[in-house]
Every structure is written in C-alpha cells, then in structure tokens.
Design a protein around this motif. Structure first.
Motif, mmCIF file in Angstrom:
data_model
loop_
_atom_site.group_PDB
_atom_site.id
_atom_site.type_symbol
_atom_site.label_atom_id
_atom_site.label_comp_id
_atom_site.label_asym_id
_atom_site.label_seq_id
_atom_site.Cartn_x
_atom_site.Cartn_y
_atom_site.Cartn_z
ATOM 1 N N MET A 21 0.828 -1.209 0.000
ATOM 2 C CA MET A 21 0.000 0.000 0.000
ATOM 3 C C MET A 21 0.860 1.255 0.000
ATOM 4 S SD MET A 21 -2.996 -1.080 -0.315
ATOM 5 C CE MET A 21 -3.815 0.515 -0.121
ATOM 6 N N ALA A 22 1.979 1.188 0.744
ATOM 7 C CA ALA A 22 2.890 2.339 0.777
ATOM 8 C C ALA A 22 3.502 2.574 -0.599
ATOM 9 C CB ALA A 22 3.983 2.114 1.819
ATOM 10 N N ARG A 23 3.873 1.491 -1.264
ATOM 11 C CA ARG A 23 4.434 1.618 -2.610
ATOM 12 C C ARG A 23 3.402 2.181 -3.583
ATOM 13 N NH1 ARG A 23 9.785 2.016 -2.988
ATOM 14 N NH2 ARG A 23 10.845 0.414 -1.769
ATOM 15 N N LEU A 24 2.170 1.734 -3.458
ATOM 16 C CA LEU A 24 1.127 2.205 -4.364
ATOM 17 C C LEU A 24 0.840 3.685 -4.185
ATOM 18 C CD1 LEU A 24 -1.423 -0.772 -4.273
ATOM 19 C CD2 LEU A 24 0.115 -0.128 -6.141
ATOM 20 N N ARG A 25 1.190 4.226 -3.027
ATOM 21 C CA ARG A 25 0.983 5.647 -2.807
ATOM 22 C C ARG A 25 2.066 6.501 -3.459
ATOM 23 N NH1 ARG A 25 -0.876 3.992 2.432
ATOM 24 N NH2 ARG A 25 1.230 4.239 3.317
ATOM 25 N N GLN A 26 3.152 5.845 -3.916
ATOM 26 C CA GLN A 26 4.228 6.589 -4.552
ATOM 27 C C GLN A 26 3.863 6.930 -5.990
ATOM 28 O OE1 GLN A 26 7.598 3.990 -3.949
ATOM 29 N NE2 GLN A 26 8.146 5.013 -2.036
ATOM 30 N N LEU A 27 4.181 8.136 -6.377
ATOM 31 C CA LEU A 27 3.770 8.634 -7.685
ATOM 32 C C LEU A 27 4.341 7.804 -8.826
ATOM 33 C CD1 LEU A 27 2.348 10.812 -9.370
ATOM 34 C CD2 LEU A 27 4.448 12.150 -9.263
ATOM 35 N N TYR A 28 5.620 7.469 -8.758
ATOM 36 C CA TYR A 28 6.214 6.764 -9.896
ATOM 37 C C TYR A 28 5.609 5.374 -10.072
ATOM 38 C CZ TYR A 28 9.293 3.727 -7.082
ATOM 39 O OH TYR A 28 9.789 2.775 -6.243
ATOM 40 N N VAL A 29 5.217 4.729 -8.966
ATOM 41 C CA VAL A 29 4.560 3.422 -9.072
ATOM 42 C C VAL A 29 3.198 3.569 -9.737
ATOM 43 C CG1 VAL A 29 3.622 1.466 -7.770
ATOM 44 C CG2 VAL A 29 5.783 2.497 -7.074
ATOM 45 N N GLN A 30 2.461 4.592 -9.354
ATOM 46 C CA GLN A 30 1.151 4.842 -9.962
ATOM 47 C C GLN A 30 1.289 5.113 -11.462
ATOM 48 O OE1 GLN A 30 -0.644 8.047 -7.762
ATOM 49 N NE2 GLN A 30 -0.462 6.983 -5.799
ATOM 50 N N VAL A 31 2.323 5.858 -11.838
ATOM 51 C CA VAL A 31 2.531 6.161 -13.259
ATOM 52 C C VAL A 31 2.896 4.909 -14.035
ATOM 53 C CG1 VAL A 31 3.959 7.445 -14.888
ATOM 54 C CG2 VAL A 31 3.146 8.560 -12.822
ATOM 55 N N ILE A 32 3.745 4.047 -13.467
ATOM 56 C CA ILE A 32 4.107 2.789 -14.134
ATOM 57 C C ILE A 32 2.861 1.941 -14.382
ATOM 58 C CG2 ILE A 32 5.261 0.567 -13.804
ATOM 59 C CD1 ILE A 32 7.502 2.021 -12.385
ATOM 60 N N ILE A 215 -3.402 9.492 -14.482
ATOM 61 C CA ILE A 215 -4.507 9.544 -15.446
ATOM 62 C C ILE A 215 -4.018 10.128 -16.763
ATOM 63 C CG2 ILE A 215 -6.786 10.527 -15.913
ATOM 64 C CD1 ILE A 215 -7.300 10.517 -12.917
ATOM 65 N N GLY A 216 -3.209 11.193 -16.677
ATOM 66 C CA GLY A 216 -2.677 11.803 -17.888
ATOM 67 C C GLY A 216 -1.763 10.864 -18.652
ATOM 68 N N ALA A 217 -0.884 10.151 -17.927
ATOM 69 C CA ALA A 217 0.020 9.206 -18.586
ATOM 70 C C ALA A 217 -0.757 8.063 -19.237
ATOM 71 C CB ALA A 217 1.020 8.656 -17.570
ATOM 72 N N VAL A 273 15.605 11.604 -10.717
ATOM 73 C CA VAL A 273 14.530 12.158 -11.554
ATOM 74 C C VAL A 273 13.671 11.053 -12.158
ATOM 75 C CG1 VAL A 273 15.851 14.230 -12.067
ATOM 76 C CG2 VAL A 273 16.057 12.263 -13.595
ATOM 77 N N ARG A 274 13.615 9.891 -11.529
ATOM 78 C CA ARG A 274 12.892 8.762 -12.125
ATOM 79 C C ARG A 274 11.404 9.057 -12.293
ATOM 80 N NH1 ARG A 274 13.306 4.458 -7.069
ATOM 81 N NH2 ARG A 274 12.238 5.738 -5.509
ATOM 82 N N GLU A 275 10.799 9.757 -11.359
ATOM 83 C CA GLU A 275 9.374 10.072 -11.483
ATOM 84 C C GLU A 275 9.133 10.948 -12.710
ATOM 85 O OE1 GLU A 275 8.114 11.844 -7.875
ATOM 86 O OE2 GLU A 275 8.161 9.987 -6.722
ATOM 87 N N GLU A 276 9.983 11.948 -12.895
ATOM 88 C CA GLU A 276 9.837 12.843 -14.039
ATOM 89 C C GLU A 276 10.063 12.090 -15.349
ATOM 90 O OE1 GLU A 276 9.920 14.864 -10.505
ATOM 91 O OE2 GLU A 276 11.542 13.568 -11.203
ATOM 92 N N LEU A 277 11.014 11.164 -15.358
ATOM 93 C CA LEU A 277 11.269 10.379 -16.566
ATOM 94 C C LEU A 277 10.073 9.495 -16.918
ATOM 95 C CD1 LEU A 277 15.005 9.330 -16.027
ATOM 96 C CD2 LEU A 277 14.106 11.068 -17.586
ATOM 97 N N LEU A 278 9.403 8.966 -15.911
ATOM 98 C CA LEU A 278 8.216 8.149 -16.171
ATOM 99 C C LEU A 278 7.081 8.991 -16.746
ATOM 100 C CD1 LEU A 278 8.302 5.807 -13.061
ATOM 101 C CD2 LEU A 278 8.486 5.099 -15.452
ATOM 102 N N LEU A 279 6.948 10.218 -16.284
ATOM 103 C CA LEU A 279 5.933 11.111 -16.860
ATOM 104 C C LEU A 279 6.263 11.405 -18.321
ATOM 105 C CD1 LEU A 279 5.387 13.694 -13.966
ATOM 106 C CD2 LEU A 279 3.855 11.860 -14.684
ATOM 107 N N VAL A 280 7.536 11.629 -18.601
ATOM 108 C CA VAL A 280 7.961 11.874 -19.975
ATOM 109 C C VAL A 280 7.729 10.638 -20.835
ATOM 110 C CG1 VAL A 280 9.963 12.367 -21.440
ATOM 111 C CG2 VAL A 280 9.656 13.609 -19.298
ATOM 112 N N GLU A 287 8.334 18.835 -21.471
ATOM 113 C CA GLU A 287 7.811 19.961 -20.706
ATOM 114 C C GLU A 287 7.109 19.519 -19.428
ATOM 115 O OE1 GLU A 287 5.382 22.278 -23.311
ATOM 116 O OE2 GLU A 287 7.069 23.519 -23.945
ATOM 117 N N VAL A 288 6.542 18.325 -19.421
ATOM 118 C CA VAL A 288 5.808 17.886 -18.233
ATOM 119 C C VAL A 288 6.733 17.722 -17.033
ATOM 120 C CG1 VAL A 288 4.079 16.702 -19.632
ATOM 121 C CG2 VAL A 288 6.035 15.412 -18.775
#
Length: 457
Positions: A21-32, A215-217, A273-280, A287-288
C-alpha cells in the motif's frame, strides 16, 4: 507455539500489505501502472484507447499552463541572489558553452552510428509522395531563418511571452526582470516578497495537478498505442532500435563520463529524476517534467540561481536527444532514398543543424519539425523522405524527450559544480531520503508537493 506462529504470520502478512500500500501511494509506481494499463488498452481495444487522448492532452495542458509563471518566479528569485552581473554573464557563458559542446558530440555520434550501421540502406524509397501532414509541417518549417530565430526570442509585449507560453521568451523576460531587481532592488522589496509568495502558491497548484499524473500518462500512452497499433513497435524497427541504443550509449557513456568528472554518478542522477522520466515516458513531452525538476534539483543541492537559469535555457539550447535524432534521421533519409550524401555534405548539414536543433518547444513532435526545417534549409535531401519517419515519430519522440531531460539534469549539476554552487552534503541527504522506506522520506509525499521550493530549506 502455534498461536505465536499464527501471530507471526499475521504480522508478516500485515507488514506485506502495508508495504504494498505504501508503494502504491508513490507517484512513480502509480505512473508505471497507468502506463502498463494504457498499453494494454491500446492493444486490446484500439478504438476505445484513442478516445482516451483528451486525458493526456488535458494533463499536458495543465502542466504547460504552469511553465511560464514557475520559470519567471524561479529565475527572478534566483538572480536576486546574484549581486555581481559579471557572475551572471559568466554563468550564461559557461551554460551556452556546455550546451554547444554536448549537443555537437551527440550530433556527431548520431552521424557516426548512422553511417556505420546504415539502417536505411536497401529500402530504395525513391518514389515517395509527400502526405498532407508532412507538407503542412514542412511549409511551417520553411520560414525558419537564423535571424528569425534570434528575433523570435523577443516577445511583442511582456504579457505576450506568457500568453504564448514560449519558454525562451519567458526566460528572456525573467532574466531582464531578475537582473533589474538584483541591481536596484532591495532584499525586503514587496515585489520580491510577492514573487516569493507567488512561487509558493504555484508549487501548491503543481501538487494538485500531479495528483492526476497517472490519469494523464494513461490517456497519452493508450491513445498513442491505439492510434498506431502494436505493429508500430516493429515498423522501421532497425531505425528505432538504433536510435534508442545510440541514445542509451550517449546517456551512460558521454553524460556518465561528464557526470563522473563532476564527482557524480549518472545512475544516482537518473534515480533522482525517475518520477519525471516516467511522466515523460507516458507523454513523450519533456515539458511535463520541467516544473518538478526545477524544484527537485534545488532540493538536491544545486543553487537556485543555477537551476533557474540553466534548466529553462537547456530546454531550448541543450537538446541532446534532438541532436542525435536529427543526425540519424538525416542519414536514414539519404540512405533510404538512395540520395548521394558525401562526408563534406554531412559536415555542412551538421553545422546547419547546430542552429536548427535549437529553440522551439519540447512537446512531442518538436524534433520532427526541426528536422523539416533542416531539410528545407539544406535542399540536398528529398523532403518526401520525412514521410518515412512520420509513422514512427511518436516512438522516436519518447526517446528524444527522455534523453533531453537526462541531459539537462546533468547540465545543471555540472554547471553548479563548475560555479562552486553545489552542496554535496545536501545532495547526499536528499538522495538518502529518496532511498528511505515509503513514508520516511519525500517519496511518501511525492504527490503532495511541498509549498516551498527554496534551495535553502
């Protein structure tokens, strides 16, 4: 003994659930997870996936909306700490020198690779027609000139720069404002306090926007896969694979060496910067990542004046991925269309691309437009060769954006070290927090961005 065993088992299971549950709350996990679901939807239900495109467009639009104000506040506040305009000039000189050297290395690497492996040889695409989309992009790019590029940096009005969202124009206004306040302003100026409070509000808004990043990704990647089909993953596979391998080599060998000379590990910087790279990865747009990168790099020990100037400038001048893409694409078009392309011509094109690769936005497809500008300028290669790349541009754009973001991240750290404006203790502390278990560091609040992004915190 059995009750104790059951209790231990129950405790272990509870701990496992809490960890998940803690991992699922992390942004990069949600984006993956969102990216994987988007790819699955694009393959299984293409028509439905294409309809998800507005989700990605809306998310990118929300972040682009924040770019101008965040760049302005960060640059102005950063430059107010620079009391010596000679220091500002030195910073600009070092940044532009670094940008030119690295993009030239990237472009030269692209030319070497495309000549050695010849991904377009044997295609014999000599009778291609120019489709409507390529013609429209080429027509727009045909107006590119060196003089026009430099004049485009100057906005029609101060407000126009923010209304259009042109990064280079906003940076120009920000530098002028920051320099003016630095020379004649007071530290307790109400204008500076207003800008500082405005920055806090902007980062709170950014925190709200980042809550919908998965949601955007999901929408962006689902629409891309659904529109082009899973067959896109093997279309022109040799070209796409060569480009990805070349970009990886540039990141880990070239940028890795540069970072190493600055006493930093490229793997650590990528992890930062892994979270930002996942958004990209999900949106194919660099730009995101910009708003959160500015905040994160300050927290990682880089002086806010360096971050505020170098990072936005890098988005227009330090486009390593774009440089590699254009070099490989030009060589591929020459090979695929059986067009003679001597070494002398390649060197001439490289010189032209050192200019045409600069400027513009970093949204998906930006490198394709710059490539069209180059072909319009050179006239040595058939313009209809762009049609060969049009179908796989989305795949290429993703790698381009990822490489550009990593390149600009390294640039900030290297120039900060060069300027003696890097706090290694702060960097190590922040990296330790990122590596801490969920709930113990900033990852636990990765979605809720802190109110302030001051480097001194």
């Amino acid at each position: 003994m059995r009750p104790n065993s059951k209790a231990a088992g129950s405790s272990g299971g509870s701990t496992g659930v809490k960890f998940v549950m803690a991992r699922l709350r992390q942004l990069y996990v949600q984006v993956i997870i969102a990216i994987l679901l988007g790819i699955a939807l694009g393959i299984l239900a293409p028509a439905t996936a294409v309809e998800m495109k507005p989700l990605g467009d809306a998310f990118i639009g929300l972040l682009r909306m924040m770019l101008g104000p965040i760049i302005f506040c960060s640059v102005v506040l950063g430059l107010t700490h620079v009391r010596d305009m000679g220091q500002l000039g030195r910073l600009a000189f070092k940044a532009l020198l670094y940008f030119e050297i690295l993009t030239t290395v990237g472009m030269a690497l692209g030319f070497v690779v495309v000549n050695v492996f010849e991904p377009g040889a044997g295609l014999h695409a000599t009778s291609l027609a120019v489709n409507e989309s390529v013609a429209r992009i080429s027509n727009t790019a045909s107006h590119f000139t060196a003089v026009g590029f430099f004049l485009s940096i100057i906005p029609n009005t101060l407000v126009d720069a923010f209304a259009k969202g042109e990064i280079l124009q906003v940076l120009f206004i920000s530098v002028l404002t920051g320099a003016a306040l630095s020379i004649g302003g007071k530290k307790d100026s109400p204008i500076l306090r207003g800008i500082e409070e405005g920055q806090d509000v902007l980062f709170r808004i950014l925190g709200f926007i980042m809550r919908v990043a998965p949601i955007g990704a999901f929408g962006a990647i689902a629409a891309a896969v659904g529109a082009h089909g899973s067959g896109t993953l093997i279309y022109l596979a040799k070209l796409v694979g060569l480009y990805y391998v070349t970009s990886l080599a540039f990141v880990f060998l070239v940028l890795g060496s540069v970072a190493g000379m600055a006493g930093l590990s490229i793997l650590k910087l990528i992890r930062l910067v892994r979270e930002e790279l996942l958004l990209v990865l999900g949106t194919a747009s660099g730009e995101v990542a910009l708003p959160r990168l500015m905040q994160k790099l300050e927290k990682a020990g880089c002086d806010e004046a360096v971050v505020g100037f170098v990072l936005p400038a890098g988005y227009s001048f330090n486009l390593d991925g774009t440089a590699i893409y254009m070099a490989i694409a030009v060589g591929f078009i020459a090979q695929a269309t059986d067009t003679p392309f001597s070494l002398g011509q390649q060197i001439g094109v490289l010189a032209i691309m050192l200019l045409t690769s600069k400027g513009g936005t970093t949204v998906a497809g930006g490198a394709f437009i710059k490539l069209a500008a180059t072909l319009q300028t050179v006239r040595a290669l058939p313009l209809n060769g762009l049609g060969l790349l049009f179908g796989v541009d989305r795949l290429m754009a993703t790698c381009t954006a990822l490489t550009n973001v990593v390149g600009n991240t390294v640039a900030v750290f290297v120039i900060a070290r060069w300027e003696n404006a890097f706090n290694r203790t702060k960097f190590d502390s922040y990296m330790a927090e990122l590596a801490a278990p969920a709930g113990a560091g900033p990852q636990a609040s990765a979605v809720a961005v802190p109110a302030s992004a001051k480097a001194g915190e």
